[in-house]
Design a protein around this motif. Structure first.
Motif, mmCIF file in Angstrom:
data_model
loop_
_atom_site.group_PDB
_atom_site.id
_atom_site.type_symbol
_atom_site.label_atom_id
_atom_site.label_comp_id
_atom_site.label_asym_id
_atom_site.label_seq_id
_atom_site.Cartn_x
_atom_site.Cartn_y
_atom_site.Cartn_z
ATOM 1 N N PHE A 177 34.320 29.398 40.504
ATOM 2 C CA PHE A 177 34.382 28.164 39.733
ATOM 3 C C PHE A 177 35.835 27.874 39.347
ATOM 4 N N ALA A 178 36.560 28.909 38.900
ATOM 5 C CA ALA A 178 37.975 28.730 38.547
ATOM 6 C C ALA A 178 38.776 28.293 39.776
ATOM 7 N N THR A 179 38.428 28.825 40.932
ATOM 8 C CA THR A 179 39.083 28.418 42.174
ATOM 9 C C THR A 179 38.827 26.942 42.455
ATOM 10 N N LEU A 180 37.588 26.506 42.246
ATOM 11 C CA LEU A 180 37.277 25.092 42.460
ATOM 12 C C LEU A 180 38.025 24.199 41.467
ATOM 13 N N LEU A 181 38.192 24.663 40.234
ATOM 14 C CA LEU A 181 38.967 23.879 39.259
ATOM 15 C C LEU A 181 40.411 23.721 39.727
ATOM 16 N N PHE A 182 40.987 24.812 40.197
ATOM 17 C CA PHE A 182 42.351 24.758 40.741
ATOM 18 C C PHE A 182 42.411 23.805 41.933
#
Length: 134
Positions: A9-14
Motif C-alpha cells: 500500500f505504501a508503495t502504491l502511495l509513492f
C-alpha cells in the motif's frame, strides 16, 4: 515485522505521487481537456491522495473498513494503469498524450499484489476469529 499489504500500500502511495508528477511533466492531454487546467488537476489529485492516506491509516490501524476500501483503491489504480497503457497504444503518443504510462505499468503490477495479500490476510484473520469463537 511489517505486513506485506502495508508495504505494498505504501508503495502504491509513492507510485501515486510519481504518477501525478509523470502526468504533469508529460503534459497529459486530459489535464487541460478534462480538468480545465493544471490548478484544477492538482487540486483533484491532492484530494484523491488525501483519501488514499486515510485508507492507509485504516490499514495501519487494522480498522474494519481497511479491507473493502483497500480493494477499491487497488482496483482504481489498476484500472488507471490499464487506461494509460491502452491509451498510449491507441494515441501512439506519450508527451502531450497519455503521460502516466510508466507508473501505470507499475500500478498494474503492484495493485493485484496488494489485492492478493489483503485477501490472504483477511482470510487468515477471519479464520483466527472463527477459531477463537470455539
Amino acid at each position: 515485522m511489517v505486513k506485506k499489504s502495508i508495504l505494498l500500500f505504501a508503495t502504491l502511495l509513492f507510485l501515486q505521487v510519481m504518477h501525478i508528477l509523470e502526468e504533469i511533466f508529460g503534459n497529459a492531454w486530459f489535464i487541460e481537456d478534462m480538468y480545465g487546467g493544471l490548478r484544477n488537476f492538482v487540486l483533484v489529485m491532492v484530494m484523491g491522495f488525501i483519501i488514499s492516506l486515510f485508507i492507509f491509516y485504516f490499514v495501519v490501524k487494522n480498522k474494519k473498513l481497511a479491507y473493502p476500501l483497500s480493494l477499491v483503491y487497488a482496483s482504481i489504480v489498476i484500472l488507471d494503469g490499464l487506461i494509460h497503457i491502452i491509451e498510449t497504444l491507441v494515441l501512439k503518443k506519450y508527451f502531450n498524450g497519455s503521460a502516466g504510462l510508466f507508473t501505470g505499468i507499475f500500478f498494474v503490477i503492484v495493485g493485484p499484489m496488494l489485492i492478493y495479500y489483503f485477501k490472504k490476510e483477511y482470510e487468515t484473520k477471519k479464520s483466527a476469529a472463527l477459531i477463537q469463537k470455539r
